[in-house]
Motif scaffolding. Structure first.
Motif, PDB file in Angstrom:
ATOM      1  N   VAL A  27       0.842  -1.204   0.000  1.00  0.00           N
ATOM      2  CA  VAL A  27       0.000   0.000   0.000  1.00  0.00           C
ATOM      3  C   VAL A  27       0.875   1.252   0.000  1.00  0.00           C
ATOM      4  N   ALA A  28       1.927   1.262   0.800  1.00  0.00           N
ATOM      5  CA  ALA A  28       2.825   2.420   0.853  1.00  0.00           C
ATOM      6  C   ALA A  28       3.493   2.646  -0.503  1.00  0.00           C
ATOM      7  N   CYS A  29       3.941   1.566  -1.144  1.00  0.00           N
ATOM      8  CA  CYS A  29       4.564   1.701  -2.469  1.00  0.00           C
ATOM      9  C   CYS A  29       3.560   2.214  -3.489  1.00  0.00           C
ATOM     10  N   GLY A  30       2.346   1.662  -3.475  1.00  0.00           N
ATOM     11  CA  GLY A  30       1.309   2.125  -4.400  1.00  0.00           C
ATOM     12  C   GLY A  30       0.951   3.579  -4.172  1.00  0.00           C
ATOM     13  N   LEU A  31       0.872   3.972  -2.909  1.00  0.00           N
ATOM     14  CA  LEU A  31       0.561   5.354  -2.583  1.00  0.00           C
ATOM     15  C   LEU A  31       1.661   6.299  -3.078  1.00  0.00           C
ATOM     16  N   LEU A  32       2.897   5.909  -2.905  1.00  0.00           N
ATOM     17  CA  LEU A  32       4.005   6.753  -3.377  1.00  0.00           C
ATOM     18  C   LEU A  32       4.023   6.880  -4.889  1.00  0.00           C
ATOM     19  N   PHE A  37       2.163  11.030  -9.595  1.00  0.00           N
ATOM     20  CA  PHE A  37       1.373  11.646 -10.663  1.00  0.00           C
ATOM     21  C   PHE A  37       0.749  12.962 -10.219  1.00  0.00           C
ATOM     22  N   VAL A  38       0.613  13.174  -8.917  1.00  0.00           N
ATOM     23  CA  VAL A  38      -0.093  14.340  -8.396  1.00  0.00           C
ATOM     24  C   VAL A  38       0.871  15.457  -8.007  1.00  0.00           C
ATOM     25  N   ILE A  39       1.947  15.113  -7.341  1.00  0.00           N
ATOM     26  CA  ILE A  39       2.880  16.117  -6.824  1.00  0.00           C
ATOM     27  C   ILE A  39       3.826  16.570  -7.932  1.00  0.00           C
ATOM     28  N   HIS A  40       3.975  17.882  -8.041  1.00  0.00           N
ATOM     29  CA  HIS A  40       4.883  18.437  -9.047  1.00  0.00           C
ATOM     30  C   HIS A  40       6.322  18.360  -8.531  1.00  0.00           C
ATOM     31  N   PRO A  51       6.778   8.944 -15.592  1.00  0.00           N
ATOM     32  CA  PRO A  51       6.037   8.560 -14.383  1.00  0.00           C
ATOM     33  C   PRO A  51       6.699   7.372 -13.686  1.00  0.00           C
ATOM     34  N   ALA A  52       6.776   7.430 -12.380  1.00  0.00           N
ATOM     35  CA  ALA A  52       7.382   6.391 -11.523  1.00  0.00           C
ATOM     36  C   ALA A  52       8.851   6.163 -11.885  1.00  0.00           C
ATOM     37  N   PHE A  53       9.534   7.202 -12.323  1.00  0.00           N
ATOM     38  CA  PHE A  53      10.940   7.071 -12.723  1.00  0.00           C
ATOM     39  C   PHE A  53      11.807   6.557 -11.578  1.00  0.00           C
ATOM     40  N   TYR A  54      11.621   7.113 -10.388  1.00  0.00           N
ATOM     41  CA  TYR A  54      12.495   6.729  -9.278  1.00  0.00           C
ATOM     42  C   TYR A  54      12.215   5.299  -8.807  1.00  0.00           C
ATOM     43  N   ALA A  55      10.976   4.847  -8.905  1.00  0.00           N
ATOM     44  CA  ALA A  55      10.657   3.457  -8.571  1.00  0.00           C
ATOM     45  C   ALA A  55      11.325   2.516  -9.577  1.00  0.00           C
TER      46      ALA A  55
END
Length: 104
Positions: A27-32, A37-40, A51-55
């Motif tokens: 859940v924490a990974c999905g939330l991050l 997508f929301v935080i600039h 999107p999700a580059f750091y993951a």
């Protein structure tokens, strides 16, 4: 003097607790990833806009570390009795019964 076996039940001995922990991490990974997508973000390079580059970057980095470690194992691995042979010096190795009992 004989010691008693450890009969205490620890937190992660129960499979239900392990499942709860894993669900919480998922859940924490999905939330991050969703927040990505929301935080600039103020990015310096164009590839950071993915999107999700750091993951993805972290996952690829971990996979590369494992593959490199598997390759390093070929030249770093020593025989099981490597240190025993160094202690004994040249000559035949002792029987397994002597090494299992330890020093007297």
């Amino acid at each position: 003097m004989a010691t008693q076996p450890d009969t205490q039940v620890y937190l992660f001995d129960k499979p239900a607790n392990v499942k709860r922990l894993l669900r919480g991490l998922y859940v924490a990974c999905g939330l991050l990833v969703a927040l990505d997508f929301v935080i600039h973000r103020h990015v310096l390079h164009d590839w950071e806009k993915i999107p999700a580059f750091y993951a993805l970057y972290g996952f690829v980095g971990c996979v590369l570390l494992v593959l490199i470690a598997k390759g390093m194992r070929r030249f770093l691995m020593r025989p099981e009795d490597y240190y025993l042979r160094r202690e004994q010096g040249p000559g035949p190795l002792p029987d397994d019964t002597e090494t299992q009992q330890g020093p007297h």
